[in-house]
Structures are given as structure tokens and as C-alpha cells.
Design an enzyme around this catalytic site. Sequence first.
Site, PDB file in Angstrom:
ATOM      1  N   LYS A 139      12.480  -0.222  -7.635  1.00  0.00           N
ATOM      2  CA  LYS A 139      11.869   0.303  -6.616  1.00  0.00           C
ATOM      3  C   LYS A 139      13.011   0.772  -5.753  1.00  0.00           C
ATOM      4  O   LYS A 139      13.211   0.298  -4.615  1.00  0.00           O
ATOM      5  CB  LYS A 139      11.088  -0.666  -5.860  1.00  0.00           C
ATOM      6  CG  LYS A 139       9.740   0.113  -5.134  1.00  0.00           C
ATOM      7  CD  LYS A 139       8.805  -0.646  -4.570  1.00  0.00           C
ATOM      8  CE  LYS A 139       7.955  -0.179  -3.488  1.00  0.00           C
ATOM      9  NZ  LYS A 139       7.344   0.987  -4.026  1.00  0.00           N
ATOM     10  N   ARG A 169      10.731  -8.645  -7.219  1.00  0.00           N
ATOM     11  CA  ARG A 169      10.982  -7.206  -7.749  1.00  0.00           C
ATOM     12  C   ARG A 169      12.255  -6.669  -6.816  1.00  0.00           C
ATOM     13  O   ARG A 169      13.132  -6.183  -7.424  1.00  0.00           O
ATOM     14  CB  ARG A 169       9.767  -6.452  -7.491  1.00  0.00           C
ATOM     15  CG  ARG A 169      10.006  -5.074  -8.101  1.00  0.00           C
ATOM     16  CD  ARG A 169       8.686  -4.306  -8.270  1.00  0.00           C
ATOM     17  NE  ARG A 169       8.064  -3.897  -6.919  1.00  0.00           N
ATOM     18  CZ  ARG A 169       6.886  -3.722  -6.483  1.00  0.00           C
ATOM     19  NH1 ARG A 169       5.938  -3.376  -7.811  1.00  0.00           N
ATOM     20  NH2 ARG A 169       6.261  -3.668  -5.402  1.00  0.00           N
ATOM     21  N   GLU A 178       3.281   7.355 -14.775  1.00  0.00           N
ATOM     22  CA  GLU A 178       2.289   6.957 -13.545  1.00  0.00           C
ATOM     23  C   GLU A 178       2.289   7.883 -12.674  1.00  0.00           C
ATOM     24  O   GLU A 178       2.990   9.051 -12.587  1.00  0.00           O
ATOM     25  CB  GLU A 178       3.308   5.714 -13.037  1.00  0.00           C
ATOM     26  CG  GLU A 178       4.677   5.812 -12.559  1.00  0.00           C
ATOM     27  CD  GLU A 178       5.128   4.557 -11.928  1.00  0.00           C
ATOM     28  OE1 GLU A 178       4.313   3.787 -11.258  1.00  0.00           O
ATOM     29  OE2 GLU A 178       6.359   4.644 -11.861  1.00  0.00           O
TER      30      GLU A 178
HETATM   31  N1  PLP Z   1       4.452   2.865  -8.829  1.00  0.00           N
HETATM   32  C1  PLP Z   1       5.181   3.373  -7.904  1.00  0.00           C
HETATM   33  C2  PLP Z   1       5.947   4.366  -8.288  1.00  0.00           C
HETATM   34  C3  PLP Z   1       5.155   2.587  -6.717  1.00  0.00           C
HETATM   35  O1  PLP Z   1       5.873   3.275  -5.534  1.00  0.00           O
HETATM   36  C4  PLP Z   1       4.466   1.797  -6.400  1.00  0.00           C
HETATM   37  C5  PLP Z   1       4.019   1.166  -5.159  1.00  0.00           C
HETATM   38  O2  PLP Z   1       4.686   0.162  -4.938  1.00  0.00           O
HETATM   39  C6  PLP Z   1       3.281   1.243  -7.410  1.00  0.00           C
HETATM   40  C7  PLP Z   1       3.541   1.890  -8.568  1.00  0.00           C
HETATM   41  C8  PLP Z   1       2.472   0.032  -7.152  1.00  0.00           C
HETATM   42  O3  PLP Z   1       3.311  -1.186  -7.277  1.00  0.00           O
HETATM   43  P1  PLP Z   1       2.566  -2.335  -6.352  1.00  0.00           P
HETATM   44  O4  PLP Z   1       1.195  -2.509  -6.965  1.00  0.00           O
HETATM   45  O5  PLP Z   1       3.434  -3.511  -6.709  1.00  0.00           O
HETATM   46  O6  PLP Z   1       2.414  -1.756  -4.882  1.00  0.00           O
HETATM   47  C1  COI Z   2       3.409   0.996  -2.106  1.00  0.00           C
HETATM   48  O1  COI Z   2       2.277   1.102  -2.632  1.00  0.00           O
HETATM   49  O2  COI Z   2       3.711  -0.207  -1.253  1.00  0.00           O
HETATM   50  C2  COI Z   2       4.518   1.652  -2.066  1.00  0.00           C
HETATM   51  O3  COI Z   2       5.572   1.523  -1.862  1.00  0.00           O
HETATM   52  C3  COI Z   2       3.949   3.220  -2.520  1.00  0.00           C
HETATM   53  C4  COI Z   2       4.624   4.120  -1.729  1.00  0.00           C
HETATM   54  C5  COI Z   2       4.229   4.250  -0.408  1.00  0.00           C
HETATM   55  C6  COI Z   2       6.172   4.546  -1.910  1.00  0.00           C
END
Ligand code: PLP
Ligand code: COI
Length: 341
Positions: A183, A80, A219
Site C-alpha cells: 500500500k 501490511r 482489481e
Molecule cells: N485494493 C486497493 C488498491 C486498496 O486501496 C484497498 C484499500 O485498502 C483495497 C484493495 C482493500 O483492502 P482492505 O480490504 O484491506 O481495505
Molecule cells: C481503504 O479502503 O481503506 C483505502 O485505502 C482505499 C482508498 C481510500 C485508497
Amino acid sequence: MENINWKELPFGYFKTDYNVRCYWRNGEWGELEISSSEYINLHMAATALHYGQEAFEGMKAFRGKDGKVRLFRWEENYKRMARSADSIVMKEVPRDIFFNAITTAVKMNANYIPPYGTGASLYIRPLLIGSGAQVGVKPAEEYMFMVFVGPVGPYFKEGFNPVKVQIVKDYDRAAPQGTGQFKVGGNYAASLKAGLRSKSEGFATALFLDPKEKKYIDEAGPANFFGIKNNTYITPKSESILPSITNMSLQQLAEDMGMEVERRSIAVEELETFDEVGACGTAAIISPIGTIVDRHTKKTYEYCESGVAGPISTKMYVTLRAIQEGEEEDKYGWTNVVEGV
Ligand code: PLP
Ligand code: COI
């Protein structure tokens, strides 16, 4: 080292002993460097500061009952971050540098890995920025990759108790064909106003709608959304949301539990029909949602009448944590043991 109250840790910055850095200069990545400073020396014209060339990741390491430390699906974070870098024309961090950097940062700060059973974990924050100077709108010619870590507790103070979230229509975290699925820092900057307002109005976070039609759930500020009904796990399919690694994992666990999985648009009105809803992410893990209020229509959706998370969310939460902590068979090879800690 001070005594850390592992069970009361918030989700936040925590100073540790070391961090790791690596620079792309003159067309190549250099050697990993270990630093004990919390500061970086940055050119004032760095593109990260002016034109938002910045991407980050969030992942966790867990101490298991067996004493081993496991990373969860690190390779998905690596992939990612490569997609995020490409989306804003930054140099991609090679796989081996990414892996060495995160494992070095974990090992060098082994004292800060929360013990098993505390509910806390070691958050790992890889960060890539354009560090080269530009004044015209152009990508940098130098990049800096860093990794810091820190022990964290639950993202929402409620932990695994139901949270209240607020639908907002007057802000978007990303544009329809923008960077929502990457991200990059800009998405988070764009979400701050709505997020702070939601908090000041008594909610854990804002729930954004699709930026094009404002009809479908996108989201939450820091996490994906899912709903459960008729033995089906349903989660938004949208080009403006982050493809969550936790969500991908929950989709697999839902299938393993004999449920159907649907990735599709979820209209706001459909909220009425779910038995359980939740937010999921590395930081949020699963946060069961007890109440959703539409800030504009004032319509309120209630779940978790008993005041606790629903049975399916609970089962998924327990299973996910058990895999992360090495107590449940890791059928899909999601975890990697960090040797020597
Ligand atoms: N959506 C957003 C906007 C986020 O910042 C995050 C955190 O990383 C997620 C979703 C969840 O993604 P992940 O499960 O890969 O941490
Ligand atoms: C995460 O879930 O790791 C995130 O990055 C979410 C937030 C702290 C930006």
C-alpha cells in the site's frame, strides 16, 4: 463542535481535533506525540517528496449497538504496513507503537465516532513517510509515522447500490513485479489518470487488468474484485493487487455460508458467467457491481437486473457489518474493543 449530519457523510477528509505522530531518528522510534495541527513541518528534500517513500493504511472503528467502539482486524493492517515499509526500504513501525497510535487517535477524537445505525464509521489513516533529506536516490535516515482519523460514509456515492465500473487496458496501477501488493502512494499516483477518466465517463471506478498479459481481472482503483457463481466465491490471485483484509474476511464468511472459495486468475471473458460481482475494501465495504464496460471492446456485462445487490453479496455485507458492530458473534476474534470511549 459543529453538528455533523452522520447519515449524509461522504468518504473524504474531515477535520478532527487531534492526530498522532511518532518519529524515527538516530536509529530509534521516539515517544508518541499528540498534535492539534493538520500540518507537518517537512524538509524539502524529504525522500517522501522526491522518491516516493510513503506507505499508508486504511482501517475503521465502529460504534456498536451496545455503545462499544470496535476496531476491525487492526493487526492485519499493522502487518501490511510493515510489508509496505519493507518493500520501499522504510523503517517498520513497531506493533505497540502502531496500536497505541491508532487507539490514541480514536480516543482523542471520540466525539467524531459516528453513532450506531447511521451507516457511517470512523476511518483511521496511518501514514509512514521518509522524512529525512536525500538528493541521491537512497532511503531516508529519518521517518515519520502519523495517524489521523475522520468520520466517513460510503466510498462510492451509490452506497450499497450497484455501481458501474470500466475495464481499462491502457493504464496499469502497478508493474508485474512492482509494488502492487503493497500500500504505497506510487500505486495510487499511477491510478489517478485512469480513475479520473473513468469517472468522467460515468463510472464509479476503473477496473485494472493484470499488467503482464492484460487478460485477467486485477482489481479496482480502491478495492479488490470478487465474483460469485455455482455456490463459489472467486477472487483474483495476482501479484500486482493489494491483499485486501476485507476480501480475506469475505472468503471466510463465504466458507461459513457453505460456499467454495477459489483464488485464481479470472479471465475477462469469465465475467459473462458470474451471477454476482462486487468490489470490496475497507472504504468500499462491499460495493455490488451492476455493470462492467470494457472501454476498449465496448463489451458490456450486466448484473443486478433487479437494480439491487444479489442475495449472496447482501448476506455477506450484512454479516460483515454485524460483526464489525458487535451484533454477530465474532468467531475469529476480528474485533478489538477500544476501552474508554
Ligand atoms: N485494493 C486497493 C488498491 C486498496 O486501496 C484497498 C484499500 O485498502 C483495497 C484493495 C482493500 O483492502 P482492505 O480490504 O484491506 O481495505
Ligand atoms: C481503504 O479502503 O481503506 C483505502 O485505502 C482505499 C482508498 C481510500 C485508497
